[in-house]
Design a protein around this motif. Structure first.
Motif, PDB file in Angstrom:
ATOM      1  N   GLU A   1       0.638  -1.707   0.133  1.00 18.33           N
ATOM      2  CA  GLU A   1       0.141   0.126  -0.201  1.00 18.33           C
ATOM      3  C   GLU A   1       0.586   1.459   0.235  1.00 18.33           C
ATOM      4  N   LYS A   2       1.976   1.301   1.324  1.00 16.15           N
ATOM      5  CA  LYS A   2       2.318   2.126   1.070  1.00 16.15           C
ATOM      6  C   LYS A   2       3.676   2.825  -0.489  1.00 16.15           C
ATOM      7  N   LEU A   3       3.535   1.338  -0.989  1.00 20.24           N
ATOM      8  CA  LEU A   3       4.595   1.504  -2.031  1.00 20.24           C
ATOM      9  C   LEU A   3       3.457   1.927  -3.305  1.00 20.24           C
ATOM     10  N   ARG A   4       2.322   1.504  -2.771  1.00 20.62           N
ATOM     11  CA  ARG A   4       1.214   2.394  -4.572  1.00 20.62           C
ATOM     12  C   ARG A   4       1.057   4.022  -4.404  1.00 20.62           C
ATOM     13  N   LEU A   5       1.306   4.206  -2.677  1.00 18.18           N
ATOM     14  CA  LEU A   5       0.762   5.568  -2.779  1.00 18.18           C
ATOM     15  C   LEU A   5       2.253   6.699  -3.404  1.00 18.18           C
ATOM     16  N   LEU A   6       3.172   5.845  -2.857  1.00 15.73           N
ATOM     17  CA  LEU A   6       4.192   6.233  -2.808  1.00 15.73           C
ATOM     18  C   LEU A   6       4.562   6.684  -4.539  1.00 15.73           C
ATOM     19  N   LEU A   7       4.544   5.764  -5.456  1.00 14.81           N
ATOM     20  CA  LEU A   7       4.351   6.073  -6.922  1.00 14.81           C
ATOM     21  C   LEU A   7       3.407   6.928  -7.350  1.00 14.81           C
TER      22      LEU A   7
ATOM     23  N   ALA B   1       2.226  -5.108  -5.009  1.00 12.92           N
ATOM     24  CA  ALA B   1       1.496  -3.708  -5.564  1.00 12.92           C
ATOM     25  C   ALA B   1       0.948  -3.206  -5.971  1.00 12.92           C
ATOM     26  N   VAL B   2       1.171  -3.429  -7.588  1.00 13.99           N
ATOM     27  CA  VAL B   2      -0.215  -2.888  -9.036  1.00 13.99           C
ATOM     28  C   VAL B   2      -0.294  -4.652  -9.210  1.00 13.99           C
ATOM     29  N   ALA B   3      -0.989  -5.417  -8.887  1.00 12.61           N
ATOM     30  CA  ALA B   3      -1.675  -6.805  -9.217  1.00 12.61           C
ATOM     31  C   ALA B   3      -2.387  -6.867  -9.407  1.00 12.61           C
TER      32      ALA B   3
END
Length: 636
Positions: A243-249, A546-548
């Motif tokens: 979730e954090k990775l997705r938000l940062l991206l 994260a993007v699955a």
């Protein structure tokens, strides 16, 4: 996105008349007109000369450069974008800086005048700039954290000169641009010239995440940022990390949508560019996407790009080309590079940039995850090699190596014999040299007979590959795989991937942005232990998880391939006339650099399919095409 250039005359020296310096400066910027077709700016200020070619992206009316601060203390020439410039303007205005434009350029002046070199920490973006401080008679220059934007410099006869491209420096008649044989050897090993060196003696590339100060004839360079070390096991669950990775991206993509001109997305159909396209489509109404494909089915992957474009209803632009015909473009493209660079995908990257620029001025791309998330096959191979090295010698020598020699050669994308031979060579190399052994066109051993004059000192692996050894051993991570990732980001990505994208896009006056190289995102990824990037044989593990839910399953399950180019066949087909001319015995004898017998052996064996020398011959051909165009003076 622009081109910058300039020089500073030494204190106490007698510079040429202002008009003569202005003409020299204009010649420098004129050599980079492709980087900035929208305007030229020239400034002669005492000993300093600053030039700029502008590609208008933000504040089209008032963003011209070189730009001065309101009090006239400093002036800057800047290439790139500062994505958080609006937040910085508010911050610096509260501290008393008076802004006169809506341009992101002006925040660089504020950062220097209020905080000096420490002001670099506040800048989020891609940039290379040079700033002349009139009060302190100091030239201050800096390059962004990952080196998206280029900056080369030299000091000769007391004059400090800089430019976005080496072709601009070549316009200064008082500079000597000589190419040592050692630089050619380095190129043969790497297929590019690793930073901080260049193809020319005494000309250097500023390292990424570094700045320089030129004052009173003294040069100082220093780092202001580096990739952080991996940290301990995170407290968050994998779902929370995703979730954090997705938000940062998403935050990174949003930052890179700031522009006053049309923008779009490079879409190859791989995980990285598809994730960028998916997130952009959620923020922009009917985002434009761009891809190229090939008429030959074995090289065409455009259906994956169409799959993603259909999923997110993008305004998709695609051009189908002949892979065989594309080889004829190589001489033109190579000759326009300021340094030789032997990545075969420069051809499709050049064509993709051309198609994209017909519709937009800015394009977001997917560069970065293969280095940050361990997406290359070399990362699992590194672990596999460690296991191979522990096998008993008789198993390796009497079983595996003889079996490898029985594998067939192939001119296709995958050559089983070449892969096996390359893996075995790297598996027995020292850890610091293992991956570079797999990447190299010419090892130290294979160069022993390549040159007309033997230079055994330069061909010692510790010297030939010294830039790799320095990076690997200088990154104090306990995990060797993290060191490999650091070398990939600071060398292969920097001088191979990012140079290719910058030069090919700027040849068409197109600005390319890389959301995965955002500082917040990159620091988060770098601090993760390796198992979140490589899980068993699964590469880019956390990113894909994260993007699955964003991407089609067919995209998530694809292997890493990149642009497929029929190099082996090109060298036997449409590029054969150039091979015969530039790698032929007569030319090599007249040139006096290479050993004609050894090069002739490589050409003959490849032409007859007795061996696959595509990597070596491609590297030599690119070098010869570049030398023929730029005609540098070769020195011992």
């Amino acid at each position: 996105m622009c081109g910058i250039a300039g020089f500073v005359w030494p204190a106490g020296g007698t510079p040429p008349p202002a008009e003569e310096r202005r003409a020299l400066l204009s010649a420098m910027t004129g050599a980079m007109a492709h980087r900035g077709p929208d305007g030229e700016g020239l400034l002669i200020d005492g000993p300093a000369a600053l030039g700029h070619r502008r590609l208008s992206i933000i504040d089209l009316a008032a963003g011209s450069q070189p730009m001065e601060d309101p009090d006239g203390r400093a002036v800057v020439t800047f290439n790139g974008e500062i994505y958080n410039y609006r937040e910085l303007k508010a911050r610096y205005a509260m501290r008393g800086f008076r802004f006169r434009t809506n341009s992101d350029t002006e925040v660089i002046l504020a950062a220097w005048l209020l905080d000096g070199p420490a002001g670099l920490d506040a800048l989020e973006g891609m940039f290379a700039f040079a700033l002349w401080d009139r009060d302190s008679r100091t030239l201050f220059a800096a390059r962004d954290r990952f080196g998206k934007k280029p900056l080369a410099y030299t000091i000769q006869n007391g004059v400090f000169a800089f430019a976005s491209e080496l072709t601009a420096l070549a316009k200064l008649p008082f500079l000597r641009l000589e190419t040592p044989i050692g630089a050619l050897m380095r190129f043969a090993a790497y297929e590019y010239i690793p930073t901080p060196e260049t193809i020319y003696k005494d000309v250097f590339k500023l390292r990424p995440g570094h700045y320089l100060l030129w004052r009173d004839g003294q040069l100082t360079t220093a780092p202001y940022w580096d990739m952080p070390l991996p940290g301990p096991e995170p407290k968050e669950s994998e779902e929370e990390l995703c979730e954090k990775l997705r938000l940062l991206l998403a935050q990174s993509v949003k930052r890179r949508l700031v522009a006053d001109v049309p923008l779009g997305v490079f879409l190859s159909g791989g995980v990285d560019s598809s994730a960028v396209a998916a997130l952009t489509a959620g923020m922009v109404s009917r985002v434009k996407t761009f891809s190229i494909g090939f008429s030959e089915a074995s090289y065409d992957e455009s259906r994956y790009a169409r799959m993603v474009a259909g999923r997110f209803a993008t305004d998709h632009h695609e051009r189908i080309l002949s892979a065989d015909a594309c080889g004829s473009l190589l001489p033109e493209i190579v000759s326009r590079f300021d340094e030789p660079m032997a990545d075969p995908s420069i051809v499709p990257t050049y064509l993709l940039s051309q198609v994209t620029r017909e519709n937009v001025t800015v394009a977001l791309g997917g560069d970065g995850p293969d280095e940050l998330f361990y997406g290359y096959e070399y990362f699992p191979a590194f672990h596999l090699a460690a296991g191979y090295d522990r096998l008993p010698p008789f198993v390796r020598k009497r079983l595996i190596e003889p079996l490898a020699k029985m594998l067939p050669h192939s001119s296709g994308y995958i050559n089983p014999r070449f892969v096996a031979d390359t893996f075995l060579a790297g598996a027995t190399a020292p850890q610091w040299l293992r991956v570079q052994t797999w990447l190299s066109a010419f090892s130290a051993e294979s160069q022993a007979h390549l040159w007309r004059e033997a230079r055994p000192g330069m061909l010692a692996p510790e010297r030939l590959f010294a830039p790799t050894k320095e990076l690997f051993e200088g990154f104090p991570a306990d995990d060797p795989l993290a060191r490999v990732g650091y070398v990939f980001a600071r060398q292969y990505m920097l001088d191979y991937i990012l140079v290719k994208v910058d030069r090919c896009s700027m040849m068409h006056s197109l600005e390319a942005r890389a959301p995965f190289l955002d500082r917040d995102l990159a620091e988060f990824v770098c601090r993760l232990p390796s198992r979140y990037k490589l899980r068993g044989a699964k590469r880019k593990y956390l990113l894909k998880k994260a993007v699955a839910d964003l991407l089609p399953k067919d995209i998530l399950g694809r292997g890493k391939r990149g642009f497929l180019i029929p190099v082996a066949d090109w060298l036997r087909g449409q590029l054969r006339p150039q091979v015969d001319e530039l790698l032929g015995q007569r030319h090599l004898r007249d040139q006096g650099i290479f050993n004609p017998v050894e090069v002739g052996r490589l050409v003959t064996e490849h032409a007859t399919k007795a061996a696959d020398h595509r990597k070596k011959l491609w590297t030599l051909l690119v070098l010869q095409l570049w030398l023929a165009k730029h005609k540098p003076t070769i020195i011992p």
